[in-house]
Design an enzyme around this catalytic site. Structure first.
Site, PDB file in Angstrom:
ATOM      1  CG  ASP A 331      -1.861   1.130   1.308  1.00  0.00           C
ATOM      2  OD1 ASP A 331      -2.734   1.210   0.431  1.00  0.00           O
ATOM      3  OD2 ASP A 331      -1.747   1.938   2.246  1.00  0.00           O
ATOM      4  CD  GLU A 360      -2.275   2.517  -3.431  1.00  0.00           C
ATOM      5  OE1 GLU A 360      -3.460   2.812  -3.663  1.00  0.00           O
ATOM      6  OE2 GLU A 360      -1.777   2.579  -2.287  1.00  0.00           O
TER       7      GLU A 360
END
Length: 619
Positions: A331, A360
């Site tokens: 993330d 990400e």
């Protein structure tokens, strides 16, 4: 004498109990809770946490070598680094002394690794990833919907509340996921999140060594992995390096003032990650980018602190070994210090050379994306290598939900967007290892953007199934689920129908699906089950042709297989002359559509229905 002996015996028992109670009271946490023998990096940093534990001198049994003991300004922490080189799986004992007397002890275990653990195979372009938000997928165990020790209780009536989906719900529906042609599951985080509200997304973790009890236990997570491996499926953990939650247990007693990034006043990141590669950027802009908090409820971790970096590296490796994981999705990857993240990724891939990690990188410029992929020539200009194997193709994602809504092609609208996207592939070091997707748990829902127009959904899925990279499908889209992001995140994270007892519609079963759901599911399943078997779309080369009249043609091919993909994005039927594609059609005379089974004559022209695509295996 007999009475005295008994009294002595009871005194001994009392002393043992007191000694045991003292040790338990003194040491409140040990992290990692255990480790594994035979790791490539033999240095293990063990964090002991307890009241004034730093005042004690640590030693360890079995001739284990202590390489370093580090104390911080907080006396409740002690970081002890040992050398595990050549140590076999065993149990040893740490002793904590004061004034040359042992005050208490702590057992510690090195466990046996699985055979060939270091060389585990990860996910790659032969896989299709199914993304799940576990709280919204299926409630396999209603008894764990709430937990006495966690603040937020189960409340399915609240759109942003805890709805009760859990690990057991995923396990019970593995056959459904597999039937879609999915080979891999990426679940949003499952570790404990004790936020007062909106804890279901679990990105504000309060304990990174513990599965949230409302999802299950650590053993349940390991069981999910084991059950998936029985079905030849892979499990990807959503890992968060940038931040924890405001309720993380360390926030009540921070190990050191530099454990988290802190400014004199609260400072939130500006989210402008372009500054990290901007040669003209100011120092303060870069600092706020990496050190500013994501949101007020998510303290920003300082990976430049060696203790933090080691803690996060070991935590990631511990989960790989404990749960037998097959990969990570990370993330907010480029919100953290770039050098520290490069070291984190390198440490993991040193231990597991085949392990895939996708970051990400939520940016819409191919150069910005390519910079972050391992061995990037763009990064090399600044002598930077991220060591990150894969990135998420956000440029393509945004184009999917716009291009297929544009029925008339212009210079820069319609299918030319895809051509222009792939024309930039020369920037990437490894185009096969890019995650491609139309949506995820943070974006607009594809079906909502398409106004639930099934032909447009088919176009999007056909693209994802046949281009370079690793396709990812967001749960529920395969049955026509949508949601309006403008109404809030909860609307794009709705419950999967049939995941809860009493649901009127059970889309997990063929008999329980509505006619509309059957239409979406059957197409998706047929397409991605075909994809599982075709190496041309896994690792083949790609040749594409400039779109004309909002039609687009490309080929995926190896020495032995050729696949031709043709899109008609118009609202009207289109006839396409085939002589333009002779360099790829070569001597092939026909192609069979993998969905309809229809054979197309390739010698002169092919005709496509409005808003349609064909995937032809050339014969």
């Amino acid at each position: 004498m007999r009475i005295q002996t008994n009294l002595s015996f009871y005194k001994l028992i009392l002393l043992v109990l007191l000694f045991s109670a003292s040790a338990k009271a003194q040491i409140q946490k040990v992290e990692p809770p255990f480790w594994y023998a035979g790791m490539q990096n033999p240095e293990l940093q063990i964090m002991f946490y307890g009241k004034n534990i730093a005042q004690y001198e640590a030693s360890v049994s079995n001739n284990v070598v202590i390489k370093n003991v580090e104390k911080t300004e907080n006396p409740n922490y002690l970081f002890v680094t040992i050398d595990t080189q050549n140590l076999k799986a065993s149990e040893f004992v740490f002793s904590f002394k004061t004034k040359n007397k042992v005050a208490f002890t702590q057992k510690y275990s090195l466990k046996e690794r699985r055979a060939n653990s270091a060389n585990r195979k990860s996910y790659d372009a032969s896989d299709m990833i199914y993304l799940i938000m576990p709280d919204r997928f299926a409630n396999g165990n209603p008894k764990n919907d709430s937990d006495a020790n966690l603040t937020e209780k189960g409340n399915r009536a609240e759109p942003g509340g805890r709805h009760g989906g859990d690990i057991e719900g995923i396990i019970k529906n593995l056959d459904y996921i597999s039937s879609l042609g999915a080979t891999t599951i990426w679940s949003t985080p499952l570790c404990e999140d004790n936020d007062k509200q909106h804890s279901y997304h679990t990105y504000g973790q309060s304990d990174v060594y513990k599965i949230d009890p409302r999802y299950g236990t650590n053993d349940d997570y390991a069981r999910l992995s084991a059950e998936m491996h029985k079905k030849d499926m892979k499990l990807v953990m959503d890992y968060v390096t940038n931040h924890w939650g405001i309720t993380h247990w360390m926030m009540k007693d921070i190990p050191t003032k530099t454990w988290f990034n802190q400014f004199e006043n609260f400072t939130q990141t500006h989210h402008r990650r372009e500054v990290l590669t901007d040669i003209h950027a100011s120092k303060i802009d870069k600092e706020i980018c990496t050190d500013g908090w994501f949101v007020p409820s998510m303290p920003d971790l300082n990976l430049r602190n060696p203790l933090v970096a080691k803690y996060l590296t070991q935590n990631a490796i511990w989960w790989i070994e404990f749960a037998n994981l097959d990969g990570f999705r990370v993330d907010t990857y480029n919100y953290s210090d770039p050098a520290a993240m490069a070291n984190w990724a390198k440490a993991i891939t040193n231990e597991y050379p085949n392990f895939n990690i996708v970051g990400e990188i939520w940016m819409h410029n191919q150069a910005n994306l390519a910079y972050w992929q391992k061995d990037s020539k763009i990064g090399a200009i600044e002598n930077y290598n991220s060591n990150l194997p894969s990135v998420m193709d956000f440029t393509l994602q945004s184009q999917i939900t716009s291009a297929f809504n544009e029925s008339e092609g212009t210079w820069d609208n319609g299918l030319i967007k895809f051509y222009n996207n792939f024309a930039m592939d020369y920037l990437y070091p490894n185009t096969n290892n890019i995650l491609v997707f139309a949506e995820n748990h943070d974006t607009d829902r594809m079906n909502d953007k398409f106004k639930y127009d099934f032909p447009k959904y088919k176009l999007a899925m056909t693209l994802l199934a046949t281009i370079r990279g690793i396709p990812q499908l967001y749960y529920g889209s395969e049955i026509g689920m949508g949601g309006d992001k403008s109404k809030g995140d909860a609307d794009i994270r709705q419950d999967f129908p049939g995941g809860w007892n009493g649901d009127k519609n059970n889309a997990f079963t063929a008999a329980g699906r509505t006619a509309e759901q059957v239409k979406y599911f059957d197409f998706t399943s047929k397409l991605f089950n075909w994809r599982k078997t075709n190496e041309a779309v896994h690792s083949g080369k790609m040749t594409h042709y400039i779109p004309e009249n909002n039609t687009y043609v490309y080929f995926r091919y190896t020495d032995t297989k050729t696949v031709m993909v043709v899109f008609n994005n118009n609202a009207k039927e289109q006839t396409i002359k085939t002589n333009r594609f002779k360099e790829n059609i070569q001597n092939f005379k026909s192609g069979k559509d993998i969905i309809s089974g229809k054979t197309f004559d390739l010698t002169t022209e092919i005709t496509l229905e409005p808003k349609s695509a064909v995937v032809l295996e050339l014969e």
